[in-house]
Design a protein around this motif. Sequence first.
Motif, PDB file in Angstrom:
ATOM      1  N   MET B 163       0.837  -1.205   0.000  1.00  0.00           N
ATOM      2  CA  MET B 163       0.000   0.000   0.000  1.00  0.00           C
ATOM      3  C   MET B 163       0.870   1.253   0.000  1.00  0.00           C
ATOM      4  O   MET B 163       0.593   2.215  -0.723  1.00  0.00           O
ATOM      5  CB  MET B 163      -0.908  -0.027   1.235  1.00  0.00           C
ATOM      6  CG  MET B 163      -1.878   1.137   1.333  1.00  0.00           C
ATOM      7  SD  MET B 163      -2.986   1.261  -0.093  1.00  0.00           S
ATOM      8  CE  MET B 163      -4.581   1.312   0.712  1.00  0.00           C
ATOM      9  N   ALA B 164       1.937   1.231   0.813  1.00  0.00           N
ATOM     10  CA  ALA B 164       2.856   2.382   0.891  1.00  0.00           C
ATOM     11  C   ALA B 164       3.479   2.655  -0.475  1.00  0.00           C
ATOM     12  O   ALA B 164       3.570   3.808  -0.916  1.00  0.00           O
ATOM     13  CB  ALA B 164       3.936   2.126   1.938  1.00  0.00           C
ATOM     14  N   ALA B 165       3.880   1.586  -1.179  1.00  0.00           N
ATOM     15  CA  ALA B 165       4.491   1.734  -2.502  1.00  0.00           C
ATOM     16  C   ALA B 165       3.478   2.304  -3.491  1.00  0.00           C
ATOM     17  O   ALA B 165       3.792   3.191  -4.280  1.00  0.00           O
ATOM     18  CB  ALA B 165       5.019   0.388  -2.986  1.00  0.00           C
ATOM     19  N   THR B 166       2.227   1.803  -3.418  1.00  0.00           N
ATOM     20  CA  THR B 166       1.176   2.275  -4.322  1.00  0.00           C
ATOM     21  C   THR B 166       0.869   3.751  -4.083  1.00  0.00           C
ATOM     22  O   THR B 166       0.722   4.531  -5.015  1.00  0.00           O
ATOM     23  CB  THR B 166      -0.122   1.448  -4.111  1.00  0.00           C
ATOM     24  OG1 THR B 166       0.200   0.059  -4.197  1.00  0.00           O
ATOM     25  CG2 THR B 166      -1.171   1.795  -5.134  1.00  0.00           C
ATOM     26  N   MET B 167       0.785   4.107  -2.802  1.00  0.00           N
ATOM     27  CA  MET B 167       0.435   5.481  -2.430  1.00  0.00           C
ATOM     28  C   MET B 167       1.641   6.421  -2.555  1.00  0.00           C
ATOM     29  O   MET B 167       1.487   7.633  -2.572  1.00  0.00           O
ATOM     30  CB  MET B 167      -0.070   5.514  -0.980  1.00  0.00           C
ATOM     31  CG  MET B 167      -1.366   4.747  -0.756  1.00  0.00           C
ATOM     32  SD  MET B 167      -2.796   5.804  -1.133  1.00  0.00           S
ATOM     33  CE  MET B 167      -4.153   4.683  -0.836  1.00  0.00           C
ATOM     34  N   GLY B 168       2.842   5.844  -2.565  1.00  0.00           N
ATOM     35  CA  GLY B 168       4.043   6.664  -2.693  1.00  0.00           C
ATOM     36  C   GLY B 168       4.418   7.413  -1.434  1.00  0.00           C
ATOM     37  O   GLY B 168       5.073   8.456  -1.504  1.00  0.00           O
ATOM     38  N   GLU B 169       3.996   6.910  -0.290  1.00  0.00           N
ATOM     39  CA  GLU B 169       4.467   7.521   0.959  1.00  0.00           C
ATOM     40  C   GLU B 169       4.418   6.513   2.096  1.00  0.00           C
ATOM     41  O   GLU B 169       3.787   5.460   1.997  1.00  0.00           O
ATOM     42  CB  GLU B 169       3.689   8.782   1.314  1.00  0.00           C
ATOM     43  CG  GLU B 169       2.253   8.580   1.733  1.00  0.00           C
ATOM     44  CD  GLU B 169       1.616   9.887   2.197  1.00  0.00           C
ATOM     45  OE1 GLU B 169       1.642  10.869   1.439  1.00  0.00           O
ATOM     46  OE2 GLU B 169       1.086   9.916   3.319  1.00  0.00           O
ATOM     47  N   ASN B 170       5.110   6.835   3.151  1.00  0.00           N
ATOM     48  CA  ASN B 170       5.216   5.989   4.323  1.00  0.00           C
ATOM     49  C   ASN B 170       3.846   5.776   4.984  1.00  0.00           C
ATOM     50  O   ASN B 170       3.157   6.732   5.317  1.00  0.00           O
ATOM     51  CB  ASN B 170       6.187   6.651   5.321  1.00  0.00           C
ATOM     52  CG  ASN B 170       6.431   5.803   6.535  1.00  0.00           C
ATOM     53  OD1 ASN B 170       6.186   4.591   6.520  1.00  0.00           O
ATOM     54  ND2 ASN B 170       6.917   6.425   7.586  1.00  0.00           N
ATOM     55  N   ILE B 171       3.473   4.518   5.122  1.00  0.00           N
ATOM     56  CA  ILE B 171       2.218   4.149   5.786  1.00  0.00           C
ATOM     57  C   ILE B 171       2.564   3.117   6.846  1.00  0.00           C
ATOM     58  O   ILE B 171       3.356   2.209   6.574  1.00  0.00           O
ATOM     59  CB  ILE B 171       1.226   3.523   4.783  1.00  0.00           C
ATOM     60  CG1 ILE B 171       0.680   4.605   3.842  1.00  0.00           C
ATOM     61  CG2 ILE B 171       0.079   2.817   5.492  1.00  0.00           C
ATOM     62  CD1 ILE B 171      -0.160   4.042   2.726  1.00  0.00           C
ATOM     63  N   SER B 172       2.004   3.254   8.036  1.00  0.00           N
ATOM     64  CA  SER B 172       2.259   2.216   9.029  1.00  0.00           C
ATOM     65  C   SER B 172       1.163   2.163  10.081  1.00  0.00           C
ATOM     66  O   SER B 172       0.479   3.156  10.334  1.00  0.00           O
ATOM     67  CB  SER B 172       3.608   2.438   9.704  1.00  0.00           C
ATOM     68  OG  SER B 172       3.572   3.615  10.457  1.00  0.00           O
ATOM     69  N   VAL B 173       1.010   0.994  10.663  1.00  0.00           N
ATOM     70  CA  VAL B 173       0.055   0.831  11.756  1.00  0.00           C
ATOM     71  C   VAL B 173       0.712   1.392  13.020  1.00  0.00           C
ATOM     72  O   VAL B 173       1.744   0.891  13.457  1.00  0.00           O
ATOM     73  CB  VAL B 173      -0.315  -0.651  11.961  1.00  0.00           C
ATOM     74  CG1 VAL B 173      -1.202  -0.816  13.186  1.00  0.00           C
ATOM     75  CG2 VAL B 173      -1.013  -1.206  10.723  1.00  0.00           C
ATOM     76  N   ASN B 174       0.155   2.463  13.555  1.00  0.00           N
ATOM     77  CA  ASN B 174       0.709   3.047  14.785  1.00  0.00           C
ATOM     78  C   ASN B 174       0.365   2.192  15.998  1.00  0.00           C
ATOM     79  O   ASN B 174       1.207   1.890  16.820  1.00  0.00           O
ATOM     80  CB  ASN B 174       0.178   4.468  14.998  1.00  0.00           C
ATOM     81  CG  ASN B 174       0.667   5.430  13.939  1.00  0.00           C
ATOM     82  OD1 ASN B 174       1.629   5.146  13.228  1.00  0.00           O
ATOM     83  ND2 ASN B 174       0.009   6.567  13.821  1.00  0.00           N
ATOM     84  N   ASN B 175      -0.886   1.820  16.091  1.00  0.00           N
ATOM     85  CA  ASN B 175      -1.330   0.922  17.155  1.00  0.00           C
ATOM     86  C   ASN B 175      -2.727   0.403  16.857  1.00  0.00           C
ATOM     87  O   ASN B 175      -3.362   0.836  15.894  1.00  0.00           O
ATOM     88  CB  ASN B 175      -1.283   1.598  18.537  1.00  0.00           C
ATOM     89  CG  ASN B 175      -2.123   2.851  18.596  1.00  0.00           C
ATOM     90  OD1 ASN B 175      -2.309   3.552  17.595  1.00  0.00           O
ATOM     91  ND2 ASN B 175      -2.657   3.154  19.749  1.00  0.00           N
ATOM     92  N   PHE B 176      -3.171  -0.527  17.662  1.00  0.00           N
ATOM     93  CA  PHE B 176      -4.518  -1.071  17.485  1.00  0.00           C
ATOM     94  C   PHE B 176      -5.057  -1.455  18.840  1.00  0.00           C
ATOM     95  O   PHE B 176      -4.305  -1.549  19.829  1.00  0.00           O
ATOM     96  CB  PHE B 176      -4.510  -2.283  16.543  1.00  0.00           C
ATOM     97  CG  PHE B 176      -3.800  -3.473  17.108  1.00  0.00           C
ATOM     98  CD1 PHE B 176      -4.448  -4.348  17.974  1.00  0.00           C
ATOM     99  CD2 PHE B 176      -2.471  -3.717  16.813  1.00  0.00           C
ATOM    100  CE1 PHE B 176      -3.783  -5.433  18.513  1.00  0.00           C
ATOM    101  CE2 PHE B 176      -1.799  -4.805  17.344  1.00  0.00           C
ATOM    102  CZ  PHE B 176      -2.463  -5.667  18.201  1.00  0.00           C
TER     103      PHE B 176
END
Lengths: 187, 187
Positions: B163-176
């Motif tokens: 998803m990060a590659a598709t969107m072109g920016e850093n994406i991450s799960v911060n917490n849940f």
Amino acid sequence: MDAKRALEDTKGDMDKAKDLLREKGLAAADKRTDRAQTEGAIGSYLHSQSGRPVIGVLVALGSETDFVAKSEDFQAMANDLAMHVAAAQPQWVSVEDVPSDVVDKEKELIGAAARNEGKPDNIIEKIVEGRIRSFYQDNVLMEQTYVRSDKFEGTVGEMVKHMAATMGENISVNNFSRVAVGEVSAE
Amino acid sequence: MDAKRALEDTKGDMDKAKDLLREKGLAAADKRTDRAQTEGAIGSYLHSQSGRPVIGVLVALGSETDFVAKSEDFQAMANDLAMHVAAAQPQWVSVEDVPSDVVDKEKELIGAAARNEGKPDNIIEKIVEGRIRSFYQDNVLMEQTYVRSDKFEGTVGEMVKHMAATMGENISVNNFSRVAVGEVSAE
């Protein structure tokens, strides 16, 4: 004594018995806040900003029967509590959940500040007591003033007790969770 | 060199610079999983049973821009992740989040069991390594196999990277967070 009269008396006794059971139930409830209740429902609230949810809250509201858990009033209260948590940002459910080292540290800080101001020891004790009470009112869900005063005036704990009395069984917040993005953490 | 050419060169350099920044950003991202990202959205999922929600999940999915956070794809992934958490019940976001005493205790238990079976030391080491990997695959969100294999085949971590590659920016799960009623706790 005619049959109708006897029936009325029985009805009166039944009501008394119910009240007694309710009292016992509520008294017992105080002792078992840690126990996971077998029934209940999850209340939820999402707060959106600029086109996406930025705060989410879940509240696990426990009941004794699925009859109560399924009721509209119960689920509405669970959702109301979630909205409250989103706004008021409590850290713990009840006073018993606050770790003792947190309380000790708060007491130390308040005491030190009062000593620095040259307050006498007997006054310091009272100051610490009062400030710890406000610390609880700020950070403990059950001690917080319910934010929707148009719906209920009093603390969240009082609201839950009121609901328990109305429903006629033990109701309690088992736990809650508040998750947010874009908030600057306090460290 | 004419003005148009210079502009094109500059554009090329700009793209390279952006790529470099992106690369650095992704590399740096590995180091800052604990940091709350400034943008993102909350994904949520409620699982209902017998007429009331009994499991609730919130996932804080971080992004770098509100443009990405607002997008339908991003929010759909946040909700998909919440559904995954409801089913797969991870305990931690990433391997780094597992407390070292938990890992140590697991290693000890696995090692002791292997020694009891009379395995030689060099084999025990390999057994421990392999079992810790499965422990992570069972309990760490990023290492778990994504439950909706019809949508993405691989681990949750791979899906987020994709998803990060598709969107072109850093994406991450911060917490849940996963909250449930009526579940018997493991103690």
